[in-house]
Scaffold this motif. Structure first.
Motif, PDB file in Angstrom:
ATOM      1  N   ASN A 501       0.683  -1.335   0.064  1.00  0.00           N
ATOM      2  CA  ASN A 501       0.111  -0.020   0.020  1.00  0.00           C
ATOM      3  C   ASN A 501       1.030   1.339   0.074  1.00  0.00           C
ATOM      4  OD1 ASN A 501       0.308   0.695   2.898  1.00  0.00           O
ATOM      5  ND2 ASN A 501      -0.382  -1.452   3.297  1.00  0.00           N
ATOM      6  N   VAL A 502       0.242   2.379  -0.092  1.00  0.00           N
ATOM      7  CA  VAL A 502       1.207   3.702   0.016  1.00  0.00           C
ATOM      8  C   VAL A 502       2.118   3.501   0.854  1.00  0.00           C
ATOM      9  CG1 VAL A 502      -0.495   5.089   0.991  1.00  0.00           C
ATOM     10  CG2 VAL A 502       1.014   6.143  -0.755  1.00  0.00           C
ATOM     11  N   LEU A 503       1.524   3.429   2.176  1.00  0.00           N
ATOM     12  CA  LEU A 503       2.691   3.569   3.593  1.00  0.00           C
ATOM     13  C   LEU A 503       3.874   2.304   3.312  1.00  0.00           C
ATOM     14  CD1 LEU A 503       3.443   4.545   6.269  1.00  0.00           C
ATOM     15  CD2 LEU A 503       1.892   2.749   7.135  1.00  0.00           C
ATOM     16  N   VAL A 504       3.417   1.354   2.826  1.00  0.00           N
ATOM     17  CA  VAL A 504       4.366   0.271   2.850  1.00  0.00           C
ATOM     18  C   VAL A 504       5.489   0.411   1.695  1.00  0.00           C
ATOM     19  CG1 VAL A 504       4.939  -2.232   2.074  1.00  0.00           C
ATOM     20  CG2 VAL A 504       3.112  -1.791   3.649  1.00  0.00           C
ATOM     21  N   LEU A 517       6.853  -1.385  11.110  1.00  0.00           N
ATOM     22  CA  LEU A 517       5.623  -1.179  10.367  1.00  0.00           C
ATOM     23  C   LEU A 517       4.804  -2.216  11.294  1.00  0.00           C
ATOM     24  CD1 LEU A 517       6.224  -1.172   6.845  1.00  0.00           C
ATOM     25  CD2 LEU A 517       5.416   0.882   8.109  1.00  0.00           C
ATOM     26  N   LYS A 518       3.341  -1.908  11.627  1.00  0.00           N
ATOM     27  CA  LYS A 518       2.351  -2.595  12.142  1.00  0.00           C
ATOM     28  C   LYS A 518       2.006  -3.935  11.066  1.00  0.00           C
ATOM     29  CE  LYS A 518       0.615   1.022  15.095  1.00  0.00           C
ATOM     30  NZ  LYS A 518      -0.415   1.913  15.459  1.00  0.00           N
ATOM     31  N   ARG A 519       1.584  -4.829  11.831  1.00  0.00           N
ATOM     32  CA  ARG A 519       1.285  -5.941  10.887  1.00  0.00           C
ATOM     33  C   ARG A 519       0.063  -5.523  10.185  1.00  0.00           C
ATOM     34  NH1 ARG A 519       1.739 -12.343  11.905  1.00  0.00           N
ATOM     35  NH2 ARG A 519       0.553 -13.048   9.870  1.00  0.00           N
ATOM     36  N   GLU A 520      -1.136  -4.908  10.606  1.00  0.00           N
ATOM     37  CA  GLU A 520      -2.168  -4.385  10.002  1.00  0.00           C
ATOM     38  C   GLU A 520      -1.810  -3.372   9.006  1.00  0.00           C
ATOM     39  OE1 GLU A 520      -2.310  -2.147  14.110  1.00  0.00           O
ATOM     40  OE2 GLU A 520      -1.789  -4.078  13.164  1.00  0.00           O
ATOM     41  N   GLU A 521      -0.842  -2.807   8.950  1.00  0.00           N
ATOM     42  CA  GLU A 521      -0.239  -1.880   7.934  1.00  0.00           C
ATOM     43  C   GLU A 521       0.350  -2.800   6.783  1.00  0.00           C
ATOM     44  OE1 GLU A 521       0.880   2.014  10.632  1.00  0.00           O
ATOM     45  OE2 GLU A 521       2.613   0.498  10.064  1.00  0.00           O
TER      46      GLU A 521
END
Length: 543
Positions: A501-504, A517-521
């Protein structure tokens, strides 16, 4: 030459158009494409435009034709265009209002497109909003090309274009911008005589977009004259033609569209979603009013509140739905032109792409069995294969790797035995191979019937440390991977997933690690940001 050219019927309805109609007619006469007819349909004019049209018809008796309604009545734009369509002899229909003009290559270019694409029902391109017809210097600066709003040079299948028209304001093509097959217009019943004034063009476009594929061209071949006496200008001045404000003609069109697609049995969820969104102001006027007030208050808050307070309140209330105003984004430690790590985050923890690769291999670990081939080393084979392995092989392109059991190049691969491997683990490798097709042909050849290739490729990625700079050839998308693998494996034997996704994507480009990073992210998927693409391809049991 004309014998091999399909006839184009250009239909020009007019009402009291003496100021501009000659220029419209002359733009048709100036076409580089020769096999056309021009049908001038008089909608009850009381000025000199009737005489001008009749004069041109007498000067060009086998090219230009004059028609009018019974008793010289004014019947409206839709009825006038339908009259022209009924009289047209051409295979193709072009529309030109009396105050607009074609550029000389208009018909030649669009006929070529339709002739080369038999399944396409209509073609259109962007239109120039033409202010400079006045000759005034300041008006030349106002000329602009009307935005397409969709990917140009693309064929759109029903009902995707109509959905886009509902979702994006102001991208419906101008009447003068299109060329359509007459049989398609006739099949959908032409214009609707119950809608004459506003949105009558969108009625026909909606019918065509639901009935046939439409090609959107990237070239502009026509000019839409901007002047205060046009019907659109007058309607906008009267508040009857404004997408951002509710108005009766728009509501009437949306009501017609709902009845039409219901009668046609259209079930497309995205189309209905777009229609409901467009109809919201009319069906829920109070809620619409409140939403407008809320939007206005947000705009005031953005202007009045300090940026830090605005960010704090916004992020607490809206979380990831909060969008800071322009100039108020806080980049923090990411405001830098170099990454945190040049080695994919290995020096900080687990690289983000490895998170997706290892999750993928965990999901399909039952495929890692029997004789397994891996590139470079057998780390993943041993980690995920366990006691299901009977033989582990390692492929390396050059000598010197002590773990390699086979030295070979996937693009040639003559010494790699055919029909030999139950599984081939090929993670983040083919981006380094220029001849990808040759490599995939080898992958298919060396698998046993029923054998599985577990492949990962980079999408959004940096090249990494400098050792890869001389080898890294490709990044991929799910679409390009799909097309490549379908050249060698049956479509039903291919499973493709995208991850990121954009954050990753941002974190990965900066060289951050999985642990940051968080797992849900990490697990949130947005196909618009494809960081890693995973492919499971199975070789058929029988040829």
């Amino acid at each position: 030459m004309m014998k091999n050219q399909p006839l184009v019927s250009v239909i020009t309805p007019f009402l009291n158009a003496e100021k501009f109609i000659q220029e419209a007619i002359e733009s048709v006469l100036a076409q580089s494409y020769e096999n056309w007819e021009l049908l001038l349909v008089d909608d009850g004019s009381t000025d000199k435009s009737s005489a001008l049209a009749q004069q041109y018809a007498s000067l060009y008796p086998h090219k230009i034709y004059y028609f009018e309604h019974e008793a010289h009545q004014n019947r409206g734009k839709s009825t006038s265009r339908n009259l022209g369509i009924s009289k047209a002899q051409g295979e193709y229909i072009a529309l030109l209002d009396a105050d607009d003009v074609y550029l000389p290559q208009k018909l030649e270019h669009q006929v070529a497109i339709l002739s080369s694409q038999p399944e396409t029902g209509m073609v259109y391109g962007p239109t120039q909003h033409w202010h400079s017809w006045t000759g005034k210097q300041e008006d030349y600066q106002r000329d602009n090309i009307r935005p397409l709003g969709v990917q140009p040079n693309t064929l759109f299948y029903p009902p995707s274009l109509l959905t886009q028209y509902l979702n994006i304001d102001g991208i419906v093509p101008c009447t003068c911008g299109l060329l359509a097959r007459k049989k398609v217009i006739e099949a959908v019943g032409g214009y609707d005589d119950t809608i004459q004034h506003m949105f009558e063009d969108q009625v026909l476009l909606a019918k065509i977009c639901l009935h046939a594929p439409v090609f959107v061209d990237g070239n502009c071949w026509d000019r839409y004259r901007q002047h205060p006496d046009s019907s659109c200008s007058q309607a906008m001045q009267a508040g009857e033609y404004h997408y951002s404000k509710p108005n009766r003609p728009h509501q009437f069109y949306l009501n017609w569209l709902e009845k039409y697609i219901t009668a046609q049995g259209v079930k497309d969820a995205e189309l209905w979603k777009g229609l409901h969104k467009a109809s919201f102001p009319y069906r829920h006027p109070v809620l619409y009013f409140l939403s407008r007030v809320q939007k206005k208050l947000k705009q005031i808050a953005r202007k009045r509140l300090p940026g830090s307070i605005h960010r704090f309140v916004g992020t607490r209330l809206l979380r990831d739905k909060y969008i800071p105003p322009t100039g108020d984004v806080d980049f923090g430690s990411l405001r830098r032109v170099t990454p945190m790590s040049y080695v994919f985050g290995y020096d900080r923890g687990q690289p983000v792409d490895r998170y997706y690769i290892e999750n993928f291999l965990t999901l399909y670990q039952d495929d890692i069995r029997g004789r397994v081939l891996e590139i470079g080393d057998d780390g993943y084979t041993r980690q995920f294969g366990g006691d299901r392995l009977t033989q582990s092989d390692v492929l390396h392109v050059t000598k010197g790797n002590p773990k390699a059991t086979i030295i070979g190049d996937l693009t040639v691969g003559d010494n790699i035995p055919s029909n030999s491997f139950d599984c081939f683990i090929l993670t983040h490798t083919i981006q380094l191979i220029y001849d990808v097709r040759a490599a995939l042909a080898t992958v298919h050849r060396i698998l046993k019937p029923g054998g599985v290739a577990l492949v990962t490729v980079p999408g959004i990625s940096h090249i990494g440390d400098y050792q890869w700079a001389d080898y890294w050839c490709w990044s991929f998308t799910a679409l390009s991977v799909q097309k490549l693998f379908e050249e060698f494996f049956p479509k039903e034997n291919i499973e493709i997933e995208t991850h990121g996704n954009v954050l990753v994507a941002t974190a990965f480009l900066y060289g951050l690690a999985t642990e940051e990073l968080k797992r849900e992210e990490l697990d949130y998927r947005d196909r618009n940001y494809q960081v890693t693409i995973t492919i499971r391809a199975v070789k058929p049991q029988t040829p």
